[in-house]
Design an enzyme around this catalytic site. Structure first.
Site, PDB file in Angstrom:
ATOM      1  N   CYS A  84     -11.487  -3.512  -0.882  1.00 29.32           N
ATOM      2  CA  CYS A  84     -12.739  -2.675  -1.043  1.00 29.32           C
ATOM      3  C   CYS A  84     -13.705  -3.083  -0.112  1.00 29.32           C
ATOM      4  O   CYS A  84     -14.088  -2.603   0.854  1.00 29.32           O
ATOM      5  CB  CYS A  84     -13.123  -2.322  -2.494  1.00 29.32           C
ATOM      6  SG  CYS A  84     -11.874  -1.691  -3.317  1.00 29.32           S
TER       7      CYS A  84
HETATM    8  P1  NAD Z   1      -2.824   0.595  -3.254  1.00 34.76           P
HETATM    9  O1  NAD Z   1      -2.477   0.376  -1.775  1.00 34.76           O
HETATM   10  O2  NAD Z   1      -2.590  -0.400  -4.076  1.00 34.76           O
HETATM   11  O3  NAD Z   1      -1.981   1.656  -3.826  1.00 34.76           O
HETATM   12  C1  NAD Z   1      -1.739   3.143  -3.134  1.00 34.76           C
HETATM   13  C2  NAD Z   1      -0.582   3.627  -3.677  1.00 34.76           C
HETATM   14  O4  NAD Z   1      -0.090   5.042  -3.055  1.00 34.76           O
HETATM   15  C3  NAD Z   1       0.901   2.935  -3.148  1.00 34.76           C
HETATM   16  O5  NAD Z   1       1.713   2.472  -4.276  1.00 34.76           O
HETATM   17  C4  NAD Z   1       1.469   3.971  -2.195  1.00 34.76           C
HETATM   18  O6  NAD Z   1       2.866   3.793  -2.388  1.00 34.76           O
HETATM   19  C5  NAD Z   1       1.163   5.318  -2.771  1.00 34.76           C
HETATM   20  N1  NAD Z   1       1.373   6.344  -1.980  1.00 34.76           N
HETATM   21  C6  NAD Z   1       0.691   6.541  -0.729  1.00 34.76           C
HETATM   22  N2  NAD Z   1       1.200   7.666  -0.272  1.00 34.76           N
HETATM   23  C7  NAD Z   1       1.579   8.285  -1.267  1.00 34.76           C
HETATM   24  C8  NAD Z   1       2.148   9.831  -1.462  1.00 34.76           C
HETATM   25  N3  NAD Z   1       2.038  10.558  -0.375  1.00 34.76           N
HETATM   26  N4  NAD Z   1       2.742  10.070  -2.485  1.00 34.76           N
HETATM   27  C9  NAD Z   1       2.704   9.151  -3.425  1.00 34.76           C
HETATM   28  N5  NAD Z   1       2.489   8.080  -3.339  1.00 34.76           N
HETATM   29  C10 NAD Z   1       1.847   7.500  -2.160  1.00 34.76           C
HETATM   30  O7  NAD Z   1      -4.143   1.331  -3.250  1.00 34.76           O
HETATM   31  P2  NAD Z   1      -5.469   0.960  -4.304  1.00 34.76           P
HETATM   32  O8  NAD Z   1      -6.026  -0.481  -4.136  1.00 34.76           O
HETATM   33  O9  NAD Z   1      -5.020   1.488  -5.917  1.00 34.76           O
HETATM   34  O10 NAD Z   1      -6.670   1.792  -3.783  1.00 34.76           O
HETATM   35  C11 NAD Z   1      -6.693   3.454  -3.730  1.00 34.76           C
HETATM   36  C12 NAD Z   1      -7.674   3.817  -3.412  1.00 34.76           C
HETATM   37  O11 NAD Z   1      -8.873   3.357  -4.391  1.00 34.76           O
HETATM   38  C13 NAD Z   1      -8.482   3.466  -1.982  1.00 34.76           C
HETATM   39  O12 NAD Z   1      -8.956   4.394  -1.323  1.00 34.76           O
HETATM   40  C14 NAD Z   1      -9.212   2.145  -2.492  1.00 34.76           C
HETATM   41  O13 NAD Z   1     -10.340   2.200  -1.399  1.00 34.76           O
HETATM   42  C15 NAD Z   1      -9.929   2.914  -3.571  1.00 34.76           C
HETATM   43  N6  NAD Z   1     -10.398   1.959  -4.658  1.00 34.76           N
HETATM   44  C16 NAD Z   1      -9.848   0.662  -4.755  1.00 34.76           C
HETATM   45  C17 NAD Z   1     -10.224  -0.266  -5.845  1.00 34.76           C
HETATM   46  C18 NAD Z   1      -9.527  -1.595  -6.122  1.00 34.76           C
HETATM   47  O14 NAD Z   1     -10.197  -2.563  -6.586  1.00 34.76           O
HETATM   48  N7  NAD Z   1      -8.275  -1.746  -5.724  1.00 34.76           N
HETATM   49  C19 NAD Z   1     -11.367   0.100  -6.572  1.00 34.76           C
HETATM   50  C20 NAD Z   1     -12.056   1.395  -6.460  1.00 34.76           C
HETATM   51  C21 NAD Z   1     -11.525   1.971  -5.228  1.00 34.76           C
END
Ligand code: NAD
Length: 445
Positions: free
Chosen positions: A279
């Site tokens: 992030c």
């Molecule tokens: P991640 O990469 O761990 O997970 C994303 C998932 O989405 C993957 O499993 C991928 O296969 C899936 N995906 C992508 N396109 C898809 C589609 N069309 N259909 C179905 N599945 C699909 O990402 P994350 O760390 O969970 O982050 C997600 C969002 O949340 C980001 O924008 C991030 O900035 C935000 N965020 C993350 C955190 C954190 O601590 N990781 C905290 C707050 C906000």
């Protein structure tokens, strides 16, 4: 409420199991069939404290996982988008969000009932009302605000504390296109009582997330800049300096009885080897790029990134002070993930540090209580030996690098004393007492 969650990564899966635990009927959707199979068999594909238990408790009752986005959208009242938004080199890559919105839109084409789409991914201001809305309308042939609602609900969970943060949020920010969307979003969070709710526009909700992360990243880089100056001047310990700063009652208010409140943000005012994770680095860079696009220069945040990118060299120079050539030096690296409590390796400061030492021919043994598999994906096996525990890792080490604040690393002084080790310890997190280890080096000393 029946909720589908598109994207079952750190945020999507944690949101899914927590919302299911609070009584909603949740369908987790991911295009990664392996992830879906794991979740369906009760195994979380990521490490997060308490996640396996919560998954086991709700799976097959209020929670299920599928790759079939169309039927998941069809069978639910609200779809939450939680796909990744990486930094694409020049600006935020919203490709996954656009794709998810298009697929949800296609599913909505054949659905008669009103549906709400909620963006949980971190996206720059304007993305929900422009890119997501357009993709949904185009793919569904329907009208936002009439046939479907559109909201933005940024996520503030911290990896390592994700379940407890989601279950006990400090605030809930609900952006929405209209009142009907806001009403639906309130129902999602009805089970979370006693929490401040910010009801606002989508754009403001998007900005709140970036402002929060940018502020926290700024505090870290500020502390590191001061710490680096302390090291250059000499005879000053940044830890003492920051303690003196923390005691300002505007930072840690004094209660009438003399007791002090220590707010959580104080932990961001400490010196270390830099921030990482999925992030802070990408969000700050995305906001800088967004500023440039809107002719608003973001010089402060540019410095925040620059300071952070240089911070791992503070660890390397401390190693080289003792070993000007690290070739064939035995170095134990403790902690690989970007923070304790998670196996997330994204942008971990351990990456540039290990790579630099490896290139210079150091012999590296590495240990992280949970991130070994993820670390192996990043580093491979060349020039690095992964250990099973702390004792094995530090045995025979000439240098020990402490890069992640895992609790178990508190035993290091005792272990070194017991084995009579003369290793130099470089504390990249200022976790140990500097007098507890004979040959101690720390950031900000
Ligand atoms: P991640 O990469 O761990 O997970 C994303 C998932 O989405 C993957 O499993 C991928 O296969 C899936 N995906 C992508 N396109 C898809 C589609 N069309 N259909 C179905 N599945 C699909 O990402 P994350 O760390 O969970 O982050 C997600 C969002 O949340 C980001 O924008 C991030 O900035 C935000 N965020 C993350 C955190 C954190 O601590 N990781 C905290 C707050 C906000």
């Amino acid at each position: 409420m029946r909720i589908s969650i598109v994207g079952t990564g750190y945020v999507g899966l944690v949101s899914g199991v927590c919302l299911a635990d609070r009584g909603h009927q949740v369908t987790c959707v991911d295009k990664d069939a392996d992830k879906v199979a794991k979740i369906s068999s009760g195994v979380a594909p990521i490490y997060e404290k308490g996640l396996d238990d919560l998954l086991g408790r709700n799976l097959g009752k209020t929670l299920r996982a599928t790759t079939d986005l169309r039927s998941a959208v069809d069978e639910t009242e609200l779809s939450l988008i939680a796909v990744g938004t990486p930094f694409g080199g020049q600006e935020i890559d919203t490709g996954y969000v656009e794709q998810a919105a298009t697929e949800i839109g296609q599913a909505l084409r054949d659905k008669d009932a009103y549906h709400v789409v909620l963006v949980k991914s971190t996206v720059v201001p304007g993305t929900t009302d422009e890119l997501v809305l357009t993709a949904l309308e185009k793919a569904s042939g329907k009208k936002a605000g009439v046939d479907f609602g559109l909201g933005m609900n940024p996520e503030f969970l911290r990896e390592g504390e994700a379940i407890s943060d989601f279950m006990n949020p400090d605030r809930i920010v609900l952006g929405g296109l209209d009142e009907r969307t806001h009403e639906t979003l309130r129902k999602v969070y009805e089970p979370f009582t006693g929490v401040d709710v910010v009801l606002t526009s989508n754009k403001t909700a998007e900005m709140i997330k970036y402002a929060s992360n940018s502020l926290l990243a700024t505090l870290i880089s500020f502390s590191n800049e001061i710490a680096n100056l302390c090291s250059s001047v000499g005879g000053i310990d940044a830890l003492e300096v920051m303690h003196g700063v923390h005691l300002d009652k505007r930072f840690s208010p004094l209660l009438p009885g003399g007791e002090r409140i220590t707010p959580g943000f104080i932990s961001y005012l400490e010196a270390g080897c830099g921030f990482g994770g999925s992030c802070f680095p990408k969000d700050v860079k995305a906001l800088i790029a967004h500023g440039q696009k809107h002719a608003a220069s973001m010089r402060l945040l540019e410095s925040v990134i620059e300071i952070n990118q240089n911070q791992p060299t503070q660890v390397l120079t401390r190693v080289e002070k003792h070993f000007p050539s690290v070739k064939d030096v035995d170095i134990a690296v403790l902690g690989l993930a970007f923070k304790p409590g998670t196996d997330d390796m994204r942008e971990s400061p351990a990456i540039p540090i290990v790579n630099a030492l490896r290139e210079k021919g150091a012999r590296i043994k590495a240990y992280d209580p949970v991130a070994r598999a993820e670390a192996q994906k990043v580093f491979g096996d060349q020039g690095i030996r992964y250990c099973e525990d702390l004792v094995e890792t530090i045995a025979d080490a000439q240098v020990i690098l402490l890069l992640t604040r895992w609790d178990e690393f508190k035993q290091i002084p005792e272990l070194l004393e017991r084995t009579g080790s003369q290793a130099v310890l470089v504390d990249g997190r200022r976790m140990l007492d500097k007098d507890s280890v004979e040959r101690y080096e720390g950031i900000g000393i």
